[in-house]
Design a protein around this motif. Sequence first.
Motif, PDB file in Angstrom:
ATOM      1  N   ILE A 157       0.863  -1.181   0.000  1.00  0.00           N
ATOM      2  CA  ILE A 157       0.000   0.000   0.000  1.00  0.00           C
ATOM      3  C   ILE A 157       0.899   1.229   0.000  1.00  0.00           C
ATOM      4  CG2 ILE A 157      -1.717   1.331   1.295  1.00  0.00           C
ATOM      5  CD1 ILE A 157      -2.877  -1.331   2.263  1.00  0.00           C
ATOM      6  N   MET A 158       0.764   2.030  -1.042  1.00  0.00           N
ATOM      7  CA  MET A 158       1.613   3.214  -1.198  1.00  0.00           C
ATOM      8  C   MET A 158       0.776   4.459  -0.941  1.00  0.00           C
ATOM      9  SD  MET A 158       4.404   1.666  -1.903  1.00  0.00           S
ATOM     10  CE  MET A 158       5.449   3.076  -2.130  1.00  0.00           C
ATOM     11  N   GLU A 159       1.104   5.148   0.117  1.00  0.00           N
ATOM     12  CA  GLU A 159       0.367   6.372   0.457  1.00  0.00           C
ATOM     13  C   GLU A 159       1.182   7.606   0.077  1.00  0.00           C
ATOM     14  OE1 GLU A 159      -2.970   6.777   2.177  1.00  0.00           O
ATOM     15  OE2 GLU A 159      -2.877   5.027   0.887  1.00  0.00           O
ATOM     16  N   ILE A 160       1.590   7.642  -1.187  1.00  0.00           N
ATOM     17  CA  ILE A 160       2.331   8.797  -1.702  1.00  0.00           C
ATOM     18  C   ILE A 160       1.486   9.340  -2.845  1.00  0.00           C
ATOM     19  CG2 ILE A 160       4.474   9.570  -2.825  1.00  0.00           C
ATOM     20  CD1 ILE A 160       5.797   7.012  -1.760  1.00  0.00           C
ATOM     21  N   SER A 161       1.350  10.657  -2.923  1.00  0.00           N
ATOM     22  CA  SER A 161       0.593  11.199  -4.048  1.00  0.00           C
ATOM     23  C   SER A 161       1.390  12.281  -4.761  1.00  0.00           C
ATOM     24  CB  SER A 161      -0.746  11.766  -3.572  1.00  0.00           C
ATOM     25  OG  SER A 161      -0.566  13.039  -2.987  1.00  0.00           O
ATOM     26  N   SER A 162       1.141  12.396  -6.059  1.00  0.00           N
ATOM     27  CA  SER A 162       1.783  13.443  -6.853  1.00  0.00           C
ATOM     28  C   SER A 162       1.362  14.820  -6.356  1.00  0.00           C
ATOM     29  CB  SER A 162       1.420  13.280  -8.332  1.00  0.00           C
ATOM     30  OG  SER A 162       1.905  12.046  -8.813  1.00  0.00           O
ATOM     31  N   THR A 163       0.115  14.936  -5.908  1.00  0.00           N
ATOM     32  CA  THR A 163      -0.399  16.206  -5.375  1.00  0.00           C
ATOM     33  C   THR A 163       0.446  16.654  -4.190  1.00  0.00           C
ATOM     34  OG1 THR A 163      -2.609  15.500  -6.021  1.00  0.00           O
ATOM     35  CG2 THR A 163      -2.477  17.375  -4.520  1.00  0.00           C
ATOM     36  N   PHE A 164       0.695  15.724  -3.256  1.00  0.00           N
ATOM     37  CA  PHE A 164       1.520  16.002  -2.082  1.00  0.00           C
ATOM     38  C   PHE A 164       2.920  16.453  -2.517  1.00  0.00           C
ATOM     39  CE2 PHE A 164       4.740  14.471   0.918  1.00  0.00           C
ATOM     40  CZ  PHE A 164       4.333  15.096   2.091  1.00  0.00           C
ATOM     41  N   ILE A 165       3.503  15.725  -3.466  1.00  0.00           N
ATOM     42  CA  ILE A 165       4.854  16.047  -3.940  1.00  0.00           C
ATOM     43  C   ILE A 165       4.902  17.450  -4.531  1.00  0.00           C
ATOM     44  CG2 ILE A 165       6.572  15.471  -5.730  1.00  0.00           C
ATOM     45  CD1 ILE A 165       5.844  12.475  -5.130  1.00  0.00           C
ATOM     46  N   ARG A 166       3.940  17.791  -5.385  1.00  0.00           N
ATOM     47  CA  ARG A 166       3.918  19.128  -6.005  1.00  0.00           C
ATOM     48  C   ARG A 166       3.768  20.222  -4.953  1.00  0.00           C
ATOM     49  NH1 ARG A 166       0.199  16.573  -9.386  1.00  0.00           N
ATOM     50  NH2 ARG A 166      -1.512  17.796  -8.492  1.00  0.00           N
ATOM     51  N   ARG A 167       2.838  20.002  -4.030  1.00  0.00           N
ATOM     52  CA  ARG A 167       2.566  21.013  -2.997  1.00  0.00           C
ATOM     53  C   ARG A 167       3.794  21.247  -2.122  1.00  0.00           C
ATOM     54  NH1 ARG A 167      -1.563  18.677   0.022  1.00  0.00           N
ATOM     55  NH2 ARG A 167      -0.014  17.925   1.486  1.00  0.00           N
ATOM     56  N   GLU A 168       4.383  20.158  -1.643  1.00  0.00           N
ATOM     57  CA  GLU A 168       5.502  20.300  -0.714  1.00  0.00           C
ATOM     58  C   GLU A 168       6.786  20.770  -1.403  1.00  0.00           C
ATOM     59  OE1 GLU A 168       4.808  20.587   2.295  1.00  0.00           O
ATOM     60  OE2 GLU A 168       2.784  19.776   2.090  1.00  0.00           O
TER      61      GLU A 168
END
Length: 194
Positions: A157-168
């Motif tokens: 289960i991967m709880e990583i999102s592109s949205t999170f990456i872009r925002r941070e």
Amino acid sequence: MKKIGLFFGTFNPIHIGHLVIANHMVEFSDLDEVWFIITPRSPFKVKKTLLDNHHRYQMVFEAIQEYPKLKANKIEFELPQPNYTINTLVHLRESYGENQRYCLIMGEDNLKGFHKWKNYETILEENELYVYPRVSEGKVETQFDNHPRIHKVAAPIMEISSTFIRREHKNNKNIRPLLPENVWKYLDEMNFYR
């Protein structure tokens, strides 16, 4: 006959979660290859945070260089928009012939809404689904329980999102460990998502 898993997404950007899922599917199921089908930028919905098609394709290409069973595919870039998965599947068969079988890779969250997809019955008649676990609300339609053409794959289960990456990344946080090294270099050199 080759079995190809189709992993659809904007990959904006592709991250290690995508790689882990794709690699798991190709190593721990009966799939021979996984193709990343990069969803094109819609001419109808211009999102500032969605990079141009060629940049997202290039990042996928960079990410998978050391994984011979993973391929980047831009077939959807050529199709009229808005496009539906059923059209992509028809186009793939026309482009690559009938000597390979296509399987859709999707998260369990997408399976919950699969009954709303255009021609989902036809998709399921002609293709198998490979479903990986996701933490999400709601239930899968009972018609998909124990379906012979739907395979649940016990991927991490991967709880990583592109949205999170872009925002941070925009907030000057170090998101480098979440990206394949080549993707990080490309993103950093191009100064994306700032």
